[in-house]
Scaffold this motif. Structure first.
Motif, PDB file in Angstrom:
ATOM      1  N   ALA A 140      45.521  33.496  40.142  1.00 41.65           N
ATOM      2  CA  ALA A 140      45.645  34.809  39.492  1.00 41.65           C
ATOM      3  C   ALA A 140      46.881  34.827  38.614  1.00 41.65           C
ATOM      4  O   ALA A 140      47.947  34.354  39.020  1.00 41.65           O
ATOM      5  CB  ALA A 140      45.733  35.909  40.548  1.00 41.65           C
ATOM      6  N   ALA A 179      44.837  40.965  43.043  1.00 39.94           N
ATOM      7  CA  ALA A 179      44.945  39.809  42.142  1.00 39.94           C
ATOM      8  C   ALA A 179      44.009  40.009  40.963  1.00 39.94           C
ATOM      9  O   ALA A 179      42.821  40.282  41.138  1.00 39.94           O
ATOM     10  CB  ALA A 179      44.584  38.529  42.896  1.00 39.94           C
ATOM     11  N   GLU A 180      44.555  39.873  39.756  1.00 40.56           N
ATOM     12  CA  GLU A 180      43.749  40.057  38.549  1.00 40.56           C
ATOM     13  C   GLU A 180      43.994  38.912  37.578  1.00 40.56           C
ATOM     14  O   GLU A 180      44.899  38.106  37.755  1.00 40.56           O
ATOM     15  CB  GLU A 180      44.097  41.398  37.890  1.00 40.56           C
ATOM     16  N   LEU A 185      41.998  36.315  36.807  1.00 40.64           N
ATOM     17  CA  LEU A 185      41.740  35.110  37.595  1.00 40.64           C
ATOM     18  C   LEU A 185      41.374  33.932  36.695  1.00 40.64           C
ATOM     19  O   LEU A 185      40.812  34.104  35.616  1.00 40.64           O
ATOM     20  CB  LEU A 185      40.614  35.372  38.593  1.00 40.64           C
ATOM     21  N   ASN A 227      48.761  33.542  45.793  1.00 41.34           N
ATOM     22  CA  ASN A 227      48.109  32.673  44.819  1.00 41.34           C
ATOM     23  C   ASN A 227      47.595  31.391  45.476  1.00 41.34           C
ATOM     24  O   ASN A 227      46.489  30.930  45.193  1.00 41.34           O
ATOM     25  CB  ASN A 227      49.075  32.343  43.683  1.00 41.34           C
ATOM     26  N   LEU A 259      44.517  32.178  47.634  1.00 48.62           N
ATOM     27  CA  LEU A 259      43.381  32.478  46.761  1.00 48.62           C
ATOM     28  C   LEU A 259      42.761  31.183  46.232  1.00 48.62           C
ATOM     29  O   LEU A 259      41.535  31.046  46.168  1.00 48.62           O
ATOM     30  CB  LEU A 259      43.874  33.364  45.607  1.00 48.62           C
ATOM     31  N   PRO A 296      40.880  40.011  45.326  1.00 50.12           N
ATOM     32  CA  PRO A 296      40.723  39.403  43.998  1.00 50.12           C
ATOM     33  C   PRO A 296      39.693  40.162  43.166  1.00 50.12           C
ATOM     34  O   PRO A 296      38.586  40.420  43.624  1.00 50.12           O
ATOM     35  CB  PRO A 296      40.210  37.986  44.311  1.00 50.12           C
TER      36      PRO A 296
END
Lengths: 233, 233
Positions: free
Chosen positions: A152, A177-178, A180, A141, A144, A101
């Motif tokens: 994300a 992952a961007e 957020l 996802n 996370l 992340p």
């Protein structure tokens, strides 16, 4: 004198043929094998994949089973006639995800959690199994949100890796992952995980942390770093 | 209203405290936990290791055993009072080695071998278990001779990695091997391995090979590349 045929696959540069063949013959004569040598001669230095004939699986058997692990034995016959018994852990088959992340341009999120295998706390990227009905992105996802408290908007696959393919059929999708946003889901962890922010610019310090050891996290760190570097070009 | 205490360890930058605490409270109130929040406030952006209290192991039991694998169950009590049963594979304890052999300044050696877990041929660096009485360097040199037909005059450890510390206690020393000389030992492989030469300058192509998947080999490639780059500076 042994009559077994040995198939030796060698990838050589044209400049190095002599050296390599001498070496090979040395190895073969040392063991008195009859040899059948297959050369792959390449001038550009890039290795090219050989066609290997998979061993025949003569028989399989479940030799041990617990709540989590099933051990299968395989009776194998290799293409050279050699027979061996191997053991492997049967996988669930759905695979797993690991998420790198990126909170902002220079900030990674990691988690520190208890690991029963090593009976210690380990620092690594959020990860988990893909649930039935999920694809890798959905699982990424969800994990996370459960482990780091973020969702994300963008997920991209960096590479699929395997654990120890000699013994397991455990594939893991490594995802970046961007974009957020804060969102939490309660997972099945016995205690909340410590969420750790780490500047990417200090990746070398991360590698020297005593509790940052999992090979998949090490691979994920480098894959993410290279992805970001090549995108910045 | 649940009375379980949730210990939330958070590493925050001072500039982001407000944001992070809001997020945390959102998570806690969502689940109606009483909360005890421990902050670690840092201004330099580097994460600092927290002292976690390891769960107590209340009981252990061998729940499955095969020729190769022993599965142990653990009854654990976490510091927040949560109790769980975990399973792990008991390790042999001596560890393993993976060797990144550098034939010359731009040439890596890899091997392609049959992997029973995935029932396919995989490309990766030579590796194997440390035998009784060996240290990591001796094991690395032996495996290199058995799998690739080379010994090394120089071996340096790049990092110790773990497999999947949640389930295994399997440590692997990743070694860089240089100043190679031809010497073969016969290992226990059922067939000779394909030895593949790969230019380091073409590391990106290696990463995209379908059969180059093992996370420990991916980590080893990057660790070797960075080691050589930093030495060249």
């Amino acid at each position: 004198m042994c009559n077994r045929k040995v198939y030796m696959f060698i990838t050589v540069y044209d400049k190095n043929i002599t050296f390599k063949v001498q070496h090979t013959l040395g190895f073969l004569s040392q063991k008195n094998y009859d040899s059948h040598i297959i050369y792959s001669i390449q001038s550009d230095g890039m290795a090219q994949k050989k066609e290997h004939q998979l061993p025949d699986i003569l028989a399989t058997d479940i030799v041990a089973k617990s709540g989590l692990f099933t051990v299968e034995s395989l009776d194998l016959k290799f293409s050279n006639g050699e027979q061996r018994k191997y053991e492997r852990i049967k996988g669930g088959g759905r695979g797993a995800v690991m998420i790198v992340p990126l909170l902002d341009d220079d900030t990674l999120l990691l988690v520190r959690e208890y690991c029963a295998g090593t009976h210690d706390y380990q620092l690594g990227f959020p990860k988990g199994l893909i649930d039935p009905g999920e694809n890798a992105m959905q699982a990424g996802n969800r994990e996370l949100k459960e482990e780091a408290g973020f969702g994300a908007k963008e997920l991209v696959e960096l590479k699929q890796v395997s654990l120890a393919p000699s013994y397991f059929n455990a594939k893991m999708h490594i995802l970046l992952a961007e974009q957020l946003f804060t969102e939490s889901l309660l997972g099945d962890e016995p205690e909340p995980l410590e969420v750790v922010r780490w500047p990417i610019s200090q990746w070398q310090e991360l590698l020297t942390q005593e509790d940052f050891t999992e090979a998949r996290s090490v691979a994920a760190l480098f894959l993410a770093k290279e992805h970001l570097a090549s995108r910045a070009k």
